[in-house]
Design an enzyme around this catalytic site. Structure first.
Site: not given
Ligand code: 13P
Length: 254
Positions: A9, A11, A94, A96, A166, A172, A211
């Protein structure tokens, strides 16, 4: 047997040239028949990425979808457009988008419906915050997120779902869930899936995200109910992403 999926992803990162060079590196990668690979570029880089990946096994996905259909919905990207661009998957829910963009239960179920009716496959993301985990509510939160989508969706389409667990506190942060912590939640999700869909629930892939990197992927992939990864930061660096993929290819499908 569940075939693993390693998904990147991207982002809201990178300009067009970055997407092109990442896509080219992916197109040049060597991929196993035993593990699927997918990427989720920003909307505006989907077409360029697709053009480069067209004849590779790398599957294309979108990070989001409009809850509306075709028409007077300024700024929205609908499912027909995503299908036309060659997308196969769509990320829905997601964390976010839930926390920053106001995607509530109603919007998420409309997005699931739009994804399915566009012939696309939803990857439904769920996960608890640190506060919810520390309050002993992780199970209720995760299963509650699944229930709220399930009760609004066409159950006949259930087998088309992929789930991504997640945990918000692991995204992150560089602090992944341990294999034990992740597998515990994946087991709760598996039991829930089997309860709704019997054998199809056994066959549903449950990805872990938060992560994931080359150093922790192998251990995560050894867990019985971890069927791949949804990778954020490490998917932007081709060597890291390929390393995660290699760990998936070296692990046994369950
Ligand atoms: P990270 O791998 O940067 O922690 O992000 C995970 C994520 O949100 C994938 O959708």
């Amino acid at each position: 047997m569940r075939k693993k999926l390693v998904a990147g992803n991207w982002k809201s990162n990178g300009l067009l040239a970055d997407a092109r060079s990442l896509a080219q590196a992916l197109a040049d990668g060597s991929w196993s028949q035993a593990v699927d690979v997918a990427v989720f570029p920003p909307y505006v880089h989907l077409a360029a990425t697709q053009a480069i990946l067209e004849s590779s096994p790398v599957i294309l996905g979108a990070q989001d979808i409009s809850p509306f259909w075709v028409g007077a919905f300024t700024g929205e990207i609908n499912g027909a457009m995503l299908a036309d661009l060659g997308c196969h998957y769509v990320l829905v829910g997601h964390s976010e988008r839930r926390s920053l963009c106001g995607d509530d239960d109603d919007a998420l179920s409309r997005k699931i419906e739009r994804t399915l009716s566009s012939g696309l496959a939803p990857i439904l993301c769920v996960g608890e915050t640190l506060e919810e985990r520390e309050g002993g509510r992780a199970r209720d939160v995760v299963l509650g997120q699944l229930d709220s989508v399930w009760k609004r969706m066409d159950h006949a389409a259930g087998p088309q779902l992929t789930i991504a667990y997640e945990p918000v506190w692991a995204i992150g942060t560089g602090h992944s869930a341990s294999p034990g912590e992740a597998e515990e939640v994946h087991r709760w999700i598996r039991t829930w899936l089997v309860g709704q869909m019997a054998a199809a629930g056994e066959a549903t892939r449950i990805l872990y995200g938060g992560s994931v990197n080359g150093g922790n992927a192998a251990e995560l992939f050894r867990c019985q109910n971890i069927d791949g990864a949804l990778v954020g930061g490490a998917s932007l660096k081709i060597e890291d992403f390929l390393e995660i993929y290699r760990h998936a290819a070296n692990s046994r499908n369950k």
